[in-house]
Every structure is written in C-alpha cells, then in structure tokens.
Design a protein around this motif. Sequence first.
Motif, PDB file in Angstrom:
ATOM      1  N   ALA A  23       0.825  -1.229   0.000  1.00 47.44           N
ATOM      2  CA  ALA A  23       0.000   0.000   0.000  1.00 47.44           C
ATOM      3  C   ALA A  23       0.852   1.270   0.000  1.00 47.44           C
ATOM      4  CB  ALA A  23      -0.927  -0.007   1.208  1.00 47.44           C
ATOM      5  N   HIS A  24       1.879   1.316   0.846  1.00 45.20           N
ATOM      6  CA  HIS A  24       2.701   2.534   0.907  1.00 45.20           C
ATOM      7  C   HIS A  24       3.492   2.729  -0.382  1.00 45.20           C
ATOM      8  CE1 HIS A  24       4.759  -0.919   2.318  1.00 45.20           C
ATOM      9  NE2 HIS A  24       5.035  -0.548   3.560  1.00 45.20           N
ATOM     10  N   TYR A  25       4.053   1.641  -0.895  1.00 44.55           N
ATOM     11  CA  TYR A  25       4.821   1.714  -2.149  1.00 44.55           C
ATOM     12  C   TYR A  25       3.900   2.081  -3.311  1.00 44.55           C
ATOM     13  CZ  TYR A  25       8.197   0.240  -5.739  1.00 44.55           C
ATOM     14  OH  TYR A  25       9.065   0.201  -6.817  1.00 44.55           O
ATOM     15  N   ASN A  26       2.744   1.409  -3.405  1.00 43.96           N
ATOM     16  CA  ASN A  26       1.789   1.713  -4.473  1.00 43.96           C
ATOM     17  C   ASN A  26       1.384   3.188  -4.430  1.00 43.96           C
ATOM     18  OD1 ASN A  26       1.728  -1.036  -5.117  1.00 43.96           O
ATOM     19  ND2 ASN A  26      -0.158  -1.435  -3.992  1.00 43.96           N
ATOM     20  N   ALA A  27       1.106   3.678  -3.214  1.00 44.12           N
ATOM     21  CA  ALA A  27       0.674   5.082  -3.069  1.00 44.12           C
ATOM     22  C   ALA A  27       1.794   6.024  -3.503  1.00 44.12           C
ATOM     23  CB  ALA A  27       0.267   5.354  -1.624  1.00 44.12           C
ATOM     24  N   SER A  28       3.031   5.691  -3.128  1.00 41.12           N
ATOM     25  CA  SER A  28       4.148   6.575  -3.509  1.00 41.12           C
ATOM     26  C   SER A  28       4.323   6.584  -5.025  1.00 41.12           C
ATOM     27  CB  SER A  28       5.448   6.145  -2.809  1.00 41.12           C
ATOM     28  OG  SER A  28       5.979   4.944  -3.367  1.00 41.12           O
ATOM     29  N   LEU A  70       1.350  11.018 -11.256  1.00 42.04           N
ATOM     30  CA  LEU A  70       0.705  12.325 -11.395  1.00 42.04           C
ATOM     31  C   LEU A  70       1.666  13.478 -11.146  1.00 42.04           C
ATOM     32  CD1 LEU A  70      -2.268  13.314 -12.021  1.00 42.04           C
ATOM     33  CD2 LEU A  70      -1.888  10.897 -11.991  1.00 42.04           C
ATOM     34  N   LEU A  71       2.690  13.251 -10.305  1.00 44.51           N
ATOM     35  CA  LEU A  71       3.724  14.285 -10.135  1.00 44.51           C
ATOM     36  C   LEU A  71       4.397  14.536 -11.485  1.00 44.51           C
ATOM     37  CD1 LEU A  71       5.579  16.084  -8.316  1.00 44.51           C
ATOM     38  CD2 LEU A  71       7.036  14.060  -8.016  1.00 44.51           C
ATOM     39  N   THR A  72       4.649  13.454 -12.212  1.00 47.48           N
ATOM     40  CA  THR A  72       5.303  13.565 -13.525  1.00 47.48           C
ATOM     41  C   THR A  72       4.473  14.409 -14.483  1.00 47.48           C
ATOM     42  OG1 THR A  72       6.277  11.382 -13.233  1.00 47.48           O
ATOM     43  CG2 THR A  72       6.177  12.225 -15.490  1.00 47.48           C
ATOM     44  N   LYS A  73       3.180  14.091 -14.556  1.00 51.00           N
ATOM     45  CA  LYS A  73       2.318  14.837 -15.479  1.00 51.00           C
ATOM     46  C   LYS A  73       2.215  16.302 -15.047  1.00 51.00           C
ATOM     47  CE  LYS A  73      -0.179  10.705 -16.887  1.00 51.00           C
ATOM     48  NZ  LYS A  73       0.136  10.680 -18.324  1.00 51.00           N
ATOM     49  N   SER A  74       2.144  16.536 -13.725  1.00 55.68           N
ATOM     50  CA  SER A  74       2.053  17.920 -13.225  1.00 55.68           C
ATOM     51  C   SER A  74       3.321  18.693 -13.549  1.00 55.68           C
ATOM     52  CB  SER A  74       1.843  17.922 -11.707  1.00 55.68           C
ATOM     53  OG  SER A  74       0.784  17.066 -11.365  1.00 55.68           O
ATOM     54  N   MET A  75       4.474  18.054 -13.328  1.00 55.27           N
ATOM     55  CA  MET A  75       5.748  18.722 -13.632  1.00 55.27           C
ATOM     56  C   MET A  75       5.848  19.007 -15.126  1.00 55.27           C
ATOM     57  SD  MET A  75       8.316  16.535 -11.144  1.00 55.27           S
ATOM     58  CE  MET A  75       9.859  17.284 -11.682  1.00 55.27           C
ATOM     59  N   ALA A  76       5.407  18.048 -15.941  1.00 54.88           N
ATOM     60  CA  ALA A  76       5.487  18.233 -17.398  1.00 54.88           C
ATOM     61  C   ALA A  76       4.683  19.469 -17.819  1.00 54.88           C
ATOM     62  CB  ALA A  76       4.976  16.985 -18.116  1.00 54.88           C
ATOM     63  N   LEU A  77       3.490  19.635 -17.231  1.00 52.46           N
ATOM     64  CA  LEU A  77       2.648  20.793 -17.580  1.00 52.46           C
ATOM     65  C   LEU A  77       3.298  22.100 -17.138  1.00 52.46           C
ATOM     66  CD1 LEU A  77      -0.875  19.398 -16.573  1.00 52.46           C
ATOM     67  CD2 LEU A  77       0.076  19.632 -18.873  1.00 52.46           C
ATOM     68  N   GLY A 125      10.885  24.812 -21.577  1.00 56.66           N
ATOM     69  CA  GLY A 125      11.651  23.912 -22.447  1.00 56.66           C
ATOM     70  C   GLY A 125      12.151  22.668 -21.732  1.00 56.66           C
ATOM     71  N   ILE A 126      11.485  22.317 -20.622  1.00 59.74           N
ATOM     72  CA  ILE A 126      11.901  21.139 -19.848  1.00 59.74           C
ATOM     73  C   ILE A 126      10.884  20.020 -20.083  1.00 59.74           C
ATOM     74  CG2 ILE A 126      12.393  20.225 -17.529  1.00 59.74           C
ATOM     75  CD1 ILE A 126      12.848  23.219 -16.689  1.00 59.74           C
ATOM     76  N   ARG A 127      11.367  18.848 -20.508  1.00 55.36           N
ATOM     77  CA  ARG A 127      10.499  17.676 -20.667  1.00 55.36           C
ATOM     78  C   ARG A 127      10.574  16.829 -19.399  1.00 55.36           C
ATOM     79  NH1 ARG A 127      11.826  13.847 -23.660  1.00 55.36           N
ATOM     80  NH2 ARG A 127      13.972  14.338 -24.222  1.00 55.36           N
ATOM     81  N   VAL A 128       9.417  16.270 -19.002  1.00 59.52           N
ATOM     82  CA  VAL A 128       9.383  15.423 -17.801  1.00 59.52           C
ATOM     83  C   VAL A 128       8.594  14.153 -18.114  1.00 59.52           C
ATOM     84  CG1 VAL A 128       8.860  15.294 -15.333  1.00 59.52           C
ATOM     85  CG2 VAL A 128       9.319  17.527 -16.387  1.00 59.52           C
ATOM     86  N   ASN A 129       9.225  13.015 -17.942  1.00 59.83           N
ATOM     87  CA  ASN A 129       8.561  11.732 -18.189  1.00 59.83           C
ATOM     88  C   ASN A 129       8.822  10.764 -17.045  1.00 59.83           C
ATOM     89  OD1 ASN A 129       7.326  11.983 -20.954  1.00 59.83           O
ATOM     90  ND2 ASN A 129       9.428  12.623 -21.426  1.00 59.83           N
ATOM     91  N   CYS A 130       8.198   9.602 -17.134  1.00 60.38           N
ATOM     92  CA  CYS A 130       8.292   8.619 -16.059  1.00 60.38           C
ATOM     93  C   CYS A 130       8.525   7.232 -16.659  1.00 60.38           C
ATOM     94  CB  CYS A 130       6.965   8.636 -15.289  1.00 60.38           C
ATOM     95  SG  CYS A 130       6.824   7.421 -13.973  1.00 60.38           S
ATOM     96  N   VAL A 131       9.399   6.466 -16.045  1.00 58.24           N
ATOM     97  CA  VAL A 131       9.603   5.075 -16.439  1.00 58.24           C
ATOM     98  C   VAL A 131       8.938   4.200 -15.374  1.00 58.24           C
ATOM     99  CG1 VAL A 131      11.333   3.270 -16.780  1.00 58.24           C
ATOM    100  CG2 VAL A 131      11.745   5.555 -17.668  1.00 58.24           C
ATOM    101  N   ILE A 178       8.121  14.076 -26.583  1.00 62.55           N
ATOM    102  CA  ILE A 178       7.437  13.288 -25.547  1.00 62.55           C
ATOM    103  C   ILE A 178       7.593  13.991 -24.202  1.00 62.55           C
ATOM    104  CG2 ILE A 178       7.337  11.066 -24.350  1.00 62.55           C
ATOM    105  CD1 ILE A 178       8.522   9.735 -26.784  1.00 62.55           C
ATOM    106  N   THR A 179       6.474  14.358 -23.598  1.00 65.96           N
ATOM    107  CA  THR A 179       6.530  14.866 -22.216  1.00 65.96           C
ATOM    108  C   THR A 179       5.229  14.516 -21.497  1.00 65.96           C
ATOM    109  OG1 THR A 179       7.241  16.718 -20.834  1.00 65.96           O
ATOM    110  CG2 THR A 179       5.643  17.246 -22.569  1.00 65.96           C
ATOM    111  N   GLY A 180       5.323  14.302 -20.185  1.00 66.47           N
ATOM    112  CA  GLY A 180       4.145  13.933 -19.391  1.00 66.47           C
ATOM    113  C   GLY A 180       3.739  12.482 -19.564  1.00 66.47           C
ATOM    114  N   GLU A 181       4.645  11.662 -20.090  1.00 69.53           N
ATOM    115  CA  GLU A 181       4.297  10.278 -20.443  1.00 69.53           C
ATOM    116  C   GLU A 181       4.855   9.282 -19.416  1.00 69.53           C
ATOM    117  OE1 GLU A 181       2.381   7.923 -21.550  1.00 69.53           O
ATOM    118  OE2 GLU A 181       2.275   9.028 -23.430  1.00 69.53           O
ATOM    119  N   VAL A 182       4.186   8.163 -19.293  1.00 69.42           N
ATOM    120  CA  VAL A 182       4.668   7.062 -18.449  1.00 69.42           C
ATOM    121  C   VAL A 182       4.962   5.876 -19.364  1.00 69.42           C
ATOM    122  CG1 VAL A 182       4.126   5.500 -16.541  1.00 69.42           C
ATOM    123  CG2 VAL A 182       3.215   7.831 -16.528  1.00 69.42           C
TER     124      VAL A 182
END
Length: 251
Positions: free
Chosen positions: A154-159, A165-172, A178-184, A237-241
């Motif tokens: 639960a704690h890991y899943n929540a983090s 969503l942090l990734t998508k928020s940062m990307a926006l 001119g900064i791209r933000v993505n997630c692996v 590509i930005t805001g992508e997982v």
Amino acid sequence: MRRFENKRVLITGGSLGIGKATAERFASEGARVLITARRAELLEATAREIREKYGAEVLTFQMDVSKKADVDRMMAFVIEKWGGVDILINNAGIAYTEPFLEITEERWDEVININLKGQFLVGQAVAREMAKARSGVIINMGATNGLVGELHYAHYNASKGGITLLTKSMALDLAPYGIRVNCVAPGYIVTPLSAGMDSEEFVQEYIKKYIPLGRTGNPEEVAAVYAFLASDDASFITGEVIVVDGGQLAF
Ligand SMILES: NC(=O)c1ccc[n+]([C@@H]2O[C@H](COP(=O)([O-])OP(=O)(O)OC[C@H]3O[C@@H](n4cnc5c(N)ncnc54)[C@H](O)[C@@H]3O)[C@@H](O)[C@H]2O)c1
C-alpha cells in the motif's frame, strides 16, 4: 551510439541496481555523471568502476533525497562543479512488502518521504536551475505499482501512484521552460532491492502467472529506456509514463 557527449547527468540512487546500470549507460554514451546515494563507500566503489570502464567523469555525493538540507547541499555541489544539470534521473527509491493492516506510521512516512517527497525535492531544485537555462530533461522513476495496485504494497503503491501524477504535473508546469518530464514504470526487475524481497520459488511462480515474456527484466533494460527518454529521439514526448514490464500490464 554517443548521444550524450558532455551532457551533465544527475542520477539519484546511482550506487546500485537500476541507478548504477543507468550511470553506466550514460557514461558509455559520453555523458558526465553525478551519482548520489546514502552510503559513501558503495558510491565510491561504483564511481571507480564506471570511471575505469568508460574513462568518464563520475562524481559522487552522499545524501538522503528525503532531506531538503541534503538536496540543497547537493545542488550547491553540482552548481559549483558543473554550473547546472542537463538531465535528471530521479531514480532513488525503497520498497517494503507488508500487509496494509500492519503498516506503521513510521514505515508509511519513510516510503512516502523517500519515494515521493524525494522526487519532489530533487525535481524542484534541479528544475529551478533548468528553468534558468530554458532546457532540460527530467525522468522520474515510477513503477507498474503507480498504475495498478499490488497486494501488500500500500505505501509503495501510493508513492508510485503519486509519482505518475507528479510527472504529469511537472510536465505541464515546466513545458514553458523547455523542460520535458517523463516517467519510467518498470515491472519486475532483478536488483539488490528485489533480490532481498522474494524467494526463487516465488519469482518463478510470479513469472509463470504474470509476465508474458516469461522472465524478469534486468537493470540495463530500464537504463535503455531512461536513455531513450533523455535523448533527442524523445524530443516531442513529455508527461508520459513508459511501462517496462515484459507485458505484465497487457492483461
Ligand atoms: N527492482 C524493481 O523491480 C523495480 C521495479 C519498479 C521500480 N523500481 C524502482 O527503481 C528504483 C531503483 O530501484 P532498484 O531496484 O535499483 O533498487 P536498489 O535498492 O538496487 O537501488 C536503490 C538506490 O537508491 C538509493 N537510495 C535509497 N534510498 C535513498 C535515499 N533516501 N536517498 C538517496 N538514495 C537512496 C540506494 O542507495 C540505491 O543506490 C526505485 O525507485 C524503485 O522503486 C524498481
């Protein structure tokens, strides 16, 4: 391929596992690398190994990503050494498997602070510098656990859900600079973290049940995706997982 000639790449959690493989990948493609982690000895050993193997510049900094004071010290160090960062790999993280009813407040705070707050703190500090330069790439380490739940995490899943969503928020927020933000988002990758958690029998059963490609992944397969997302091949590509899981989430 040497896509990162002289690029300044900061990798948190770079002493072991996926972070170490990532430092090797960037170093092998011409980058200058700064790896951070909590244990100085391990960091130094990893840095020495990568310097010898690739002749690359590898700096180290001992820190805890969940502590703002450590992040500030690390930023002062990197600004003094390099004057900025071109690519941030927000990789550091921990995991515990525990039934929801047994998770203590301390454990909850530890996982959320290192995995989620750590990426916020490092991401914001680095992005402030990238914003001045009006360019940069940030890649956050998520997990399949950031997209679907896994039993007793639960704690890991929540983090990791937070990181999606942090990734998508940062990307926006950072696109205008001119900064791209993505997630692996990897599935089951064999590293010191995962090796300490599961028996061989469990892993074989897990593969049979859940991973269409019929095996676990290795750290180099995640490092390759970090490198793709950091490269100009991913310039739109930005805001992508990007999920790296051998087909697990295709079910
Ligand atoms: N191994 C997997 O199956 C898997 C799957 C999905 C996501 N991930 C994620 O990949 C990342 C790396 O995992 P790994 O499997 O390579 O783990 P690992 O334990 O092998 O390496 C983790 C690294 O993070 C560092 N670290 C941990 N806590 C830190 C802190 N507070 N401050 C600074 N550094 C810290 C460690 O020193 C180490 O260098 C983590 O974010 C993890 O959640 C791993």
